[in-house]
Design a protein around this motif. Structure first.
Motif, mmCIF file in Angstrom:
data_model
loop_
_atom_site.group_PDB
_atom_site.id
_atom_site.type_symbol
_atom_site.label_atom_id
_atom_site.label_comp_id
_atom_site.label_asym_id
_atom_site.label_seq_id
_atom_site.Cartn_x
_atom_site.Cartn_y
_atom_site.Cartn_z
ATOM 1 N N GLU A 141 0.810 -1.221 0.000
ATOM 2 C CA GLU A 141 0.000 0.000 0.000
ATOM 3 C C GLU A 141 0.843 1.272 0.000
ATOM 4 O OE1 GLU A 141 0.093 -1.666 4.243
ATOM 5 O OE2 GLU A 141 -0.135 -2.421 2.194
ATOM 6 N N SER A 142 2.131 1.167 0.259
ATOM 7 C CA SER A 142 2.985 2.365 0.282
ATOM 8 C C SER A 142 3.561 2.697 -1.092
ATOM 9 C CB SER A 142 4.125 2.173 1.286
ATOM 10 O OG SER A 142 5.047 1.201 0.829
ATOM 11 N N ILE A 143 3.361 1.816 -2.080
ATOM 12 C CA ILE A 143 3.940 2.033 -3.411
ATOM 13 C C ILE A 143 3.036 2.973 -4.200
ATOM 14 C CG2 ILE A 143 4.829 0.934 -5.499
ATOM 15 C CD1 ILE A 143 5.048 -1.668 -3.922
ATOM 16 N N LYS A 144 3.332 4.276 -4.098
ATOM 17 C CA LYS A 144 2.527 5.299 -4.762
ATOM 18 C C LYS A 144 3.429 6.325 -5.436
ATOM 19 C CE LYS A 144 -1.046 4.835 -1.196
ATOM 20 N NZ LYS A 144 -1.712 5.480 -0.035
ATOM 21 N N GLU A 145 2.983 6.893 -6.497
ATOM 22 C CA GLU A 145 3.543 8.035 -7.213
ATOM 23 C C GLU A 145 5.059 8.150 -7.138
ATOM 24 O OE1 GLU A 145 1.309 11.421 -5.897
ATOM 25 O OE2 GLU A 145 -0.586 10.578 -6.600
ATOM 26 N N MET A 147 7.341 7.138 -5.038
ATOM 27 C CA MET A 147 8.039 5.891 -4.768
ATOM 28 C C MET A 147 8.041 4.988 -5.992
ATOM 29 S SD MET A 147 7.466 2.994 -1.800
ATOM 30 C CE MET A 147 7.834 4.107 -0.449
ATOM 31 N N LEU A 148 6.927 4.904 -6.674
ATOM 32 C CA LEU A 148 6.842 4.057 -7.865
ATOM 33 C C LEU A 148 7.794 4.557 -8.948
ATOM 34 C CD1 LEU A 148 5.512 1.685 -9.287
ATOM 35 C CD2 LEU A 148 3.664 3.225 -9.994
ATOM 36 N N ASP A 149 7.838 5.872 -9.146
ATOM 37 C CA ASP A 149 8.762 6.431 -10.138
ATOM 38 C C ASP A 149 10.206 6.085 -9.786
ATOM 39 O OD1 ASP A 149 6.679 7.542 -11.555
ATOM 40 O OD2 ASP A 149 6.861 9.529 -10.630
ATOM 41 N N ASP A 150 10.532 6.176 -8.510
ATOM 42 C CA ASP A 150 11.889 5.854 -8.072
ATOM 43 C C ASP A 150 12.191 4.374 -8.285
ATOM 44 O OD1 ASP A 150 14.400 6.485 -6.350
ATOM 45 O OD2 ASP A 150 13.479 4.785 -5.332
ATOM 46 N N LEU A 151 11.266 3.516 -7.913
ATOM 47 C CA LEU A 151 11.487 2.078 -8.068
ATOM 48 C C LEU A 151 11.677 1.693 -9.538
ATOM 49 C CD1 LEU A 151 8.845 0.805 -5.480
ATOM 50 C CD2 LEU A 151 11.329 0.641 -5.254
ATOM 51 N N LYS A 152 10.967 2.363 -10.413
ATOM 52 C CA LYS A 152 11.096 2.069 -11.844
ATOM 53 C C LYS A 152 12.454 2.477 -12.394
ATOM 54 C CE LYS A 152 6.201 2.146 -13.151
ATOM 55 N NZ LYS A 152 5.140 2.854 -13.906
ATOM 56 N N SER A 153 13.179 3.325 -11.667
ATOM 57 C CA SER A 153 14.474 3.796 -12.161
ATOM 58 C C SER A 153 15.596 2.780 -11.950
ATOM 59 C CB SER A 153 14.843 5.112 -11.472
ATOM 60 O OG SER A 153 15.241 4.904 -10.124
ATOM 61 N N TYR A 154 15.383 1.771 -11.108
ATOM 62 C CA TYR A 154 16.428 0.774 -10.863
ATOM 63 C C TYR A 154 16.675 -0.077 -12.108
ATOM 64 C CZ TYR A 154 16.586 1.543 -5.793
ATOM 65 O OH TYR A 154 16.762 2.083 -4.551
ATOM 66 N N THR A 155 17.923 -0.437 -12.304
ATOM 67 C CA THR A 155 18.248 -1.380 -13.374
ATOM 68 C C THR A 155 17.557 -2.719 -13.105
ATOM 69 O OG1 THR A 155 20.419 -0.327 -13.589
ATOM 70 C CG2 THR A 155 20.124 -2.487 -14.635
ATOM 71 N N HIS A 156 17.564 -3.130 -11.834
ATOM 72 C CA HIS A 156 16.875 -4.367 -11.458
ATOM 73 C C HIS A 156 16.563 -4.334 -9.969
ATOM 74 C CE1 HIS A 156 15.586 -8.294 -12.962
ATOM 75 N NE2 HIS A 156 15.817 -8.747 -11.742
ATOM 76 N N ILE A 157 15.506 -5.047 -9.589
ATOM 77 C CA ILE A 157 15.105 -5.166 -8.192
ATOM 78 C C ILE A 157 15.050 -6.644 -7.822
ATOM 79 C CG2 ILE A 157 13.261 -4.764 -6.506
ATOM 80 C CD1 ILE A 157 12.409 -2.344 -8.170
#
Length: 385
Positions: A141-145, A147-157
């Motif tokens: 529930e914390s994955i919003k706006e 945070m989501l943009d930041d997470l998408k910037s990783y080469t891999h998770i």
């Protein structure tokens, strides 16, 4: 290529230390630089022998050209990161295309907006530097706006449990893999056992201020722990070892454990384990018969050495890891927020006792292939690079 590990709060949290040690072991072909908030703690546990330790930040000196430049950037150009760029210059200056950055906090995205990580990732993206979010758990529930943009910037998770993995995938993130926490591979160092610690007939007990802060009824957690210890002493022949896993001044397991020790030290069946490094703590946990743990990496030490383990959890990481290991978390995790009565921990522990044999059989069959998934990392990393 160098491996840059960040952010690291210091090895007074032996879970953080466990992640660093096991990551370095998995990627031993790389030179590793650890950027730490508290380097003195890392030297104390011996991490200086296996990696280079740098302080991740430096003081901001107001009488300096860099401060003047940041002042102008902040107030004239409206660069909201201007002062943080000075503060975190040690790690920012190391960001190049020749280095791979691993964000290793595990649950850094679980406690509000990690603005420091956002800044590092923006700079990495601008410099075309590869980044990995390593062994993470994130509340869905914390994955919003932002945070989501930041997470998408990783080469891999690399998500360490399936709840986080599924949440990321449903949010449209495809550069994600489900891999166990690297600390499952942490080495185990066996020190001599103290008196009153009977090998393989002792219950390891870990309690943290963090879970107590998440209880809904004031004092209910410590009452459950007292009831559990009383039950063990009155109805079994097992000893009890109180095992701290985080010793940060503001978040020290030894404080609530000390109150338990004072309550029961007269029984002659309770021992208080002093602070040790992560490998040594795992050595004590591995020689327990059962483990009741509040800290995630104390529980991982138990799971990975096949000790029947009950977790007093408060977040997605406890539920997700238990679900992946056992198919469901019902009997293996007791959410601290759900505690209403003083005997709930006793009842969960009794279930563990009754099913001890089948839990151990499950470990023997399941754990080798589960931990074996970490062997895929070298192949995956080579693909990414």
């Amino acid at each position: 290529m160098n491996l840059l590990l960040y952010p690291h709060g210091g090895s007074g949290n032996h879970g953080c230390e466990a992640i660093v040690r096991s990551t370095i072991q998995l990627f031993s072909q790389y030179k590793t630089i650890l950027f730490s908030i508290r380097p003195e703690q890392d030297y104390k546990v011996g991490l200086g022998k296996i990696c280079i330790i740098e302080k991740e930040s430096s003081p901001i000196r107001k009488i300096s050209f860099s401060y003047l430049k940041a002042f102008l950037c902040y107030y004239v150009l409206h660069d909201k990161d201007a002062f943080e760029k000075i503060h975190f210059k040690p790690i920012i200056s190391s960001i190049t295309k020749d280095n791979l950055l691993l964000s290793i906090g595990g649950d850094n995205y679980c406690y509000g907006m990690p603005s420091y990580i956002y800044l590092i990732n923006k700079i990495c993206k601008r410099k075309q530097c590869k980044t990995i979010l390593w062994g993470c758990s994130i509340e869905p529930e914390s994955i919003k706006e932002d945070m989501l943009d930041d997470l998408k910037s990783y080469t891999h998770i690399f998500a360490r449990e399936s709840i986080t993995y599924q949440a990321l995938y449903e949010k449209g993130i495809r550069q994600v893999s489900l891999i166990p926490d690297p600390a499952f591979t942490l080495s185990c160092k066996n020190l001599p056992l103290p008196q009153k610690f009977t090998e393989f007939n002792t219950v390891g007990i870990n309690l943290s201020p963090l879970i107590m802060n998440n209880e809904k009824i004031n004092g209910i957690t410590i009452k459950n722990y007292i009831a559990l210890i009383r039950y063990i002493l009155e109805h079994t022949d097992m000893q009890i070892a109180l095992i701290p896993h985080v010793v940060w001044e503001q978040n020290d397991d030894r404080k609530p454990l000390a109150s338990l020790y004072q309550e029961f030290k007269g029984t002659g069946r309770v021992v208080f384990i002093a602070d040790h490094n992560a490998e040594e703590l795992k050595g004590f946990i591995a020689r327990c018969r059962f483990l009741v743990a509040a800290r995630t990496h104390a529980s991982i030490a138990g799971y990975s050495t096949q000790v029947p383990t009950l977790v007093i959890g408060y977040s997605v990481k406890a539920r997700g890891i238990a679900r992946d290991l056992f198919g469901n978390e019902e009997h293996y995790v007791l959410p601290v927020q759900s505690l209403q009565k003083e005997d709930e921990l006793v009842k969960k522990f009794q279930w563990l006792q009754v099913h001890e044999k089948e839990i151990r059989q499950h470990y023997q069959a399941f754990m080798p292939q589960y931990i074996g998934k970490l062997n895929e990392l070298k192949t995956k990393l080579n693909e990414l690079l």
